[in-house]
Design an enzyme around this catalytic site. Sequence first.
Site, short mmCIF file in Angstrom:
data_model
loop_
_atom_site.label_atom_id
_atom_site.label_comp_id
_atom_site.label_asym_id
_atom_site.label_seq_id
_atom_site.Cartn_x
_atom_site.Cartn_y
_atom_site.Cartn_z
CE LYS A 51 17.27 31.49 61.24
NZ LYS A 51 17.32 30.36 62.03
CB SER A 67 23.12 28.88 63.78
OG SER A 67 23.36 27.58 63.46
CG ASP A 68 18.37 28.06 59.06
OD1 ASP A 68 17.36 28.60 59.88
OD2 ASP A 68 18.07 27.29 58.34
CB THR A 69 19.23 23.32 61.60
OG1 THR A 69 20.23 23.58 62.52
CG2 THR A 69 19.25 21.73 61.50
CB SER A 104 24.37 27.57 58.12
OG SER A 104 23.19 28.24 58.41
#
Length: 205
Positions: A51, A67-69, A104
């Site tokens: 991203k 960011s990622d979840t 993250s």
Amino acid sequence: MRVILASTSPRRREILASLGTPFEVVAPDFEEQISTHLPIDHEVLQFAVGKAQSVASKNPGTIVIGSDTMIQIDGKKIGKPRNADDARRILCALSGRTHTIYTSVAIIDGTGGAGLRRVETVLVTMRDLASGDIENYLAKGESLDKAGAYSIQGQGRGLIARIEGDYLAAVGMPIKLIAEYLEERGLKLRVTHLSSTGAKQSIIF
């Protein structure tokens, strides 16, 4: 110094805004495809990097934050549900059990900094949910764009029995790591954070 959030998530935008520094929001041109072979911590970080890179490549000389979840239970990765039936299946699987949230953050620094790549983990225990609890929650419309089919900072908090770890990382962004990095790069921050009730409070790192 331009700071860009590579996300259109309202919750991530609100969390980053709590630092009190100006930033722009740019939608990343990146497609998440969950694999069957990568460890979840590697994959969630790979998504954040993807991203951030997609935005940084078009905005040189900036600091870009991605960011990622993802959620894991029984060794299985759980992202966003495909539809209401999938959301129902996910909530049934999480009911009465503890799962791990992996969030993250990737910072690509086009201003000369080293950047950042980290993953935070949070343990969340769900209450035992009756079928009526699940149906009532699905009717609220929060499930479809959330990893794990629930919003921990929204009405989904009523489904939660216990959280162990950084609440804001569970919401979707490990803001302490980002704040520390931006301060190291010379940005002046006026730091607040959002509590589990949504109220802003001061925080000192």
